[in-house]
Design a protein around this motif. Structure first.
Motif, mmCIF file in Angstrom:
data_model
loop_
_atom_site.group_PDB
_atom_site.id
_atom_site.type_symbol
_atom_site.label_atom_id
_atom_site.label_comp_id
_atom_site.label_asym_id
_atom_site.label_seq_id
_atom_site.Cartn_x
_atom_site.Cartn_y
_atom_site.Cartn_z
ATOM 1 N N TRP A 1 1.089 -1.260 0.363
ATOM 2 C CA TRP A 1 -0.027 -0.404 -0.085
ATOM 3 C C TRP A 1 0.837 0.897 -0.102
ATOM 4 N N ILE A 2 2.278 1.481 0.516
ATOM 5 C CA ILE A 2 2.865 2.469 0.626
ATOM 6 C C ILE A 2 2.965 2.586 -0.978
ATOM 7 N N ALA A 3 3.594 1.236 -1.513
ATOM 8 C CA ALA A 3 4.430 1.840 -3.097
ATOM 9 C C ALA A 3 2.906 1.290 -3.830
ATOM 10 N N VAL A 4 1.894 1.497 -3.623
ATOM 11 C CA VAL A 4 0.321 2.280 -4.017
ATOM 12 C C VAL A 4 0.508 3.957 -3.979
ATOM 13 N N LEU B 1 2.859 5.799 -3.225
ATOM 14 C CA LEU B 1 4.154 6.330 -3.898
ATOM 15 C C LEU B 1 3.131 6.294 -5.483
ATOM 16 N N GLY B 2 2.518 6.000 -6.247
ATOM 17 C CA GLY B 2 2.284 5.823 -7.095
ATOM 18 C C GLY B 2 1.078 6.405 -7.698
ATOM 19 N N PHE B 3 0.649 6.853 -6.813
ATOM 20 C CA PHE B 3 -0.770 7.885 -6.419
ATOM 21 C C PHE B 3 -0.002 9.377 -6.798
ATOM 22 N N ASN B 4 0.935 9.011 -5.692
ATOM 23 C CA ASN B 4 1.296 10.700 -6.049
ATOM 24 C C ASN B 4 2.495 11.256 -7.378
ATOM 25 N N LEU B 5 3.099 10.267 -7.816
ATOM 26 C CA LEU B 5 3.502 10.731 -9.098
ATOM 27 C C LEU B 5 2.364 11.055 -10.138
ATOM 28 N N ASN C 1 -3.830 13.294 -4.755
ATOM 29 C CA ASN C 1 -3.571 13.475 -3.527
ATOM 30 C C ASN C 1 -4.341 13.300 -2.352
ATOM 31 N N ILE C 2 -5.944 12.426 -2.274
ATOM 32 C CA ILE C 2 -7.150 11.943 -2.009
ATOM 33 C C ILE C 2 -6.335 10.785 -1.932
ATOM 34 N N ALA C 3 -5.791 10.232 -2.624
ATOM 35 C CA ALA C 3 -5.653 8.387 -3.125
ATOM 36 C C ALA C 3 -4.551 8.019 -2.551
#
Length: 394
Positions: A90-93, A95-99, A292-294
């Motif tokens: 979920w942390i990786a997810v 990071l992906g949403f941040n991109l 950002n919310i994601a």
């Protein structure tokens, strides 16, 4: 949009031109705006000392999140277990949403800044330069001022160096902000009302739903009223104050700011009303907040908490309002506290809220600073290249 002072090289025309959709501002707008500004003069320079200070802060923040905070709050049930059981997937997810949020921000920038009517300018502000400006602006927003002022100043400086006139740069920056925060205000109204009336599941205290929705609604009405200010207000005021030179001068200067804001706001409204022209900008504004919310949603899941979607959105936006406080550069500390307080007011468990919000802040706020700093260095090189090519802002 092009123009040139009489003594500038002939890379730009002698008379400043407007794109078809740009309003003819008659107020003394140029008097409000700096002609030439350098980051060093405005305190926006990313010196090695300043970078080192903020890297130290980031390191301390991360250490405090994973080591110091659980120890300090050991009285809260399961605090250590919540942190130690974080799901790396979920942390990786997150990071992906941040991109994705970065991509949406660039799309918003290009959607608003593009279509200047100047082929040379549009050639300079390509996707690569758009990345440099937006990422450097995000870093400046985090490092220097509250409510995004650092990023605004840096973006304005970059547009001027690319050859955009003061009027066009300021007008489009207003449109950029109006569209971005217009989405913010509309979301607070919609989700606040839907939560309160029960159309969205989850807790719905008045102070977290109707009150923020009412404040956001009032702000939207004010923005819409400002957009009604006509572009020729200076001429109307001059006619009214005929024969009183001092009064006319004072009124012209007083009108310049509202006229500029009104023109930029009307451009933002026009982008919303014309999907064929404004889709990239509108999608970028919505996508930036949604991504950002994601990120926050994924952080909650990483620590084992499933927050109702309506509560997640409303808590995010209400807590983010703390970024307006002028005492905390970039909202450092204030947004963290505001967002934690918002979710606690919604009745979410304290242990999961604290670590999830702080994890979100590390991912969405602190981690973009290093690439933003690199983008700033690249942008300075780009600006130097423009200078060598004889590009001058009219």
């Amino acid at each position: 949009m092009s123009g040139s002072a009489p003594d500038e090289p002939p890379v730009r025309e002698q008379r400043e031109q407007r794109s078809p959709e740009e309003p003819e501002l008659t107020a003394d707008v140029n008097g409000l705006l700096p002609d030439e500004i350098e980051p060093e003069e405005s305190g926006l320079a990313l010196s090695p000392r300043r970078i080192a200070i903020y890297l130290a802060v980031v390191t301390a923040f991360v250490i405090g999140l994973y080591i110091g905070l659980p120890a300090a709050l050991s009285g809260l049930s399961d605090m250590r277990d919540v942190v130690s059981d974080a799901d790396p997937i979920w942390i990786a997810v997150a990071l992906g949403f941040n991109l994705l949020s970065f991509a949406a921000y660039i799309a918003l920038f290009r959607g608003v800044i593009g279509g200047s009517g100047d082929p040379l300018f549009e050639q300079r502000i390509n996707w690569s330069v758009s990345y440099q400006i937006t990422m450097a602006g995000l870093a400046a927003t985090r490092l220097f001022s509250a409510a995004g002022a650092g990023g605004i100043a840096l973006t304005y400086w970059a547009l001027r160096k690319a050859g955009m006139p003061r009027r066009g740069a300021a007008w489009r920056m207003v449109a950029f902000l109006a569209l971005l925060y217009g989405v913010y205000l509309v979301a607070v109204v919609v989700f606040g009302v839907l939560l309160r009336v029960g159309l969205l599941p989850g807790p719905h205290p008045v102070g977290m739903t109707i009150v923020p929705a009412a404040i956001a609604g009032i702000a939207l009405v004010i923005v819409l009223l400002v957009s009604l200010i006509p572009d020729d207000v200076e001429r109307r005021l001059a006619h009214w104050s005929r024969g009183y030179r001092r009064r006319a001068t004072w009124l012209r200067r007083l009108a310049a700011g509202p006229v500029l804001v009104a023109s930029g706001t009307r451009m933002a409204i026009g982008l919303v009303r014309e999907p064929a022209r404004g889709l990239p900008a509108v999608a970028g504004a919505v996508g930036f907040w949604a991504a950002n919310i994601a990120v926050l949603w994924a952080c909650f899941h990483a620590f084992g908490e499933a927050v109702p979607k309506g509560v997640l959105v409303q808590g995010f936006f209400v807590g983010m309002a703390a970024n307006l406080l002028p005492f905390f550069p970039g909202g450092v500390g204030s947004v963290d506290a505001g967002m934690i307080g918002a979710f606690l007011a919604f009745g979410q468990p304290a242990s999961a809220v604290i670590v999830s919000v702080l994890a979100y802040r590390v991912i969405a706020f602190w981690l973009p600073i290093p690439p933003g700093t690199i983008a700033y260095v690249q942008l300075r090189r780009t600006v130097n290249r423009w200078r060598e090519e004889g590009v001058h802002a009219p």
